[in-house]
Design an enzyme around this catalytic site. Structure first.
Site, short mmCIF file in Angstrom:
data_model
loop_
_atom_site.label_atom_id
_atom_site.label_comp_id
_atom_site.label_asym_id
_atom_site.label_seq_id
_atom_site.Cartn_x
_atom_site.Cartn_y
_atom_site.Cartn_z
CG ASP A 67 -0.39 -0.12 2.51
OD1 ASP A 67 0.85 -0.20 2.60
OD2 ASP A 67 -1.15 -0.11 3.51
CB SER A 68 4.59 1.71 -0.16
OG SER A 68 4.81 0.52 -0.89
CG ASP A 88 0.38 -4.00 2.13
OD1 ASP A 88 0.39 -4.79 3.08
OD2 ASP A 88 1.29 -3.18 1.91
CE LYS A 91 3.07 -5.94 3.92
NZ LYS A 91 2.65 -4.80 4.74
CD GLU A 135 0.36 -1.50 8.10
OE1 GLU A 135 -0.01 -0.69 8.98
OE2 GLU A 135 0.88 -1.14 7.03
CD GLU A 147 7.77 -0.21 7.80
OE1 GLU A 147 6.85 -0.94 7.37
OE2 GLU A 147 7.97 0.95 7.39
O1 KIV Z 1 3.52 -1.08 1.66
C1 KIV Z 1 4.70 -1.48 1.66
O2 KIV Z 1 5.48 -1.23 0.74
C2 KIV Z 1 5.13 -2.28 2.80
C3 KIV Z 1 6.58 -2.62 2.89
C4 KIV Z 1 7.41 -1.46 3.06
C5 KIV Z 1 6.84 -3.67 3.91
O3 KIV Z 1 4.35 -2.63 3.62
#
Ligand code: KIV
Length: 277
Positions: free
Chosen positions: A53-54, A96, A126, A128, A195
């Site tokens: 989600d980056s 994510d 994924k 969190e 992280e």
């Molecule tokens: O969203 C992302 O890119 C991440 C990584 C930095 C682990 O969660």
């Protein structure tokens, strides 16, 4: 993942990641958000591609990961999966789950995880969080969807932290993270991203789990490492945290190429006869 993908022995699976941990083979993970980059990463041999989600930051230009939607994540993931499938189809693709797509209830989380798996053929999702999402992780894994956890600095909670500083430096938060990692493993997670936490804590967590840990700013003892592709390629001028190793300065290289193109167009040097019909 489609049937032919499963049949390709080389496609990285959750089982393969466990085996890698057991024999001490390090796991390489990078983010990707589009078809072309996914092809490059798969061809280069990265084990896992994370559709992070980056994308909200580095692709869409938001200041946090919070605004990105399920539909936008699915759009990115579809392109990445297409790229991997057209290349060697080796890399596992993890997507994510975006902010508020899994926090309201386990049932809604399961519905969204199912949708994200069905619509883009990723290998895993994924999430969190630690104990707070344990029931949700169990619910999702119980139906057969692999879940990667994410502890330490969790960017979806940035407004709670108030800063991107290193997490779990103090006793209580460190113990809580250690327990959360155990809880995620017991709930069925197949791997956990750690992280921005002290290397010593990441090493302790890594030793205590049978599932792999994937570090980002968490030291070399993790079972694998993840970085954002834009950061290792030097695409972003402003972002240089200590945990990023920049391998190339693409920002300058691309800028110079574009300047040359603009010059060539202005000077009528492009297109040349052999670039014309
Ligand atoms: O969203 C992302 O890119 C991440 C990584 C930095 C682990 O969660």
């Amino acid at each position: 993942m489609n049937r032919s993908a499963l049949q390709k022995a080389a496609h990285v699976t959750t089982r393969r990641l466990l085996d890698m941990k057991q024999v001490g083979e390090k796991i390489s993970v990078l983010t990707a958000y589009d078809y072309t980059m996914a092809r490059i990463l798969d061809r280069a041999g990265v084990d896992v591609i994370l559709v992070g989600d980056s994308a909200s930051n580095v692709f869409a230009g938001h200041s946090t990961t919070l605004p990105i939607t399920i539909d936008e994540m699915i759009y990115h993931a579809k392109a990445v999966v297409r790229g991997v499938q057209e290349e060697s189809n080796r890399a596992m693709v993890v997507i994510d789950m975006p902010f508020m797509s899994y926090q309201l209830s386990s049932e809604e989380a399961l519905r969204n995880a199912g949708r994200m798996m069905k619509e883009n053929e990723c290998d895993a999702v994924k999430l969190e969080g630690g104990r707070v999402i344990a029931d949700t992780v169990k619910r999702i894994t119980d139906v057969g969807i692999p879940v990667m956890g994410h502890l330490g600095l969790m960017p979806q909670s940035i407004y709670k932290y108030g800063s991107y500083k290193v997490r779990a430096q103090e006793g209580m938060e460190a113990e809580e993270l250690f327990e959360d990692a155990k809880i995620l493993e017991e709930s069925g997670a197949f791997a956990i991203v750690l992280e921005k936490i002290p290397s010593s804590l990441a090493a302790r967590v890594t030793r205590s789990l049978t599932i792999p840990t994937i570090g980002i700013g968490a030291g070399v003892e993790c079972d694998g490492q993840v970085l954002v592709i834009n950061d290792i390629l030097g695409l972003n001028r402003e972002f240089h945290p200590r945990f990023v190793r920049q391998y190339v300065d693409l920002n300058t290289i691309i800028g110079d190429a574009v300047k040359q193109y603009v010059h060539d167009v202005r000077e009528k040097d492009f297109p040349a006869p052999d670039e014309s019909y």
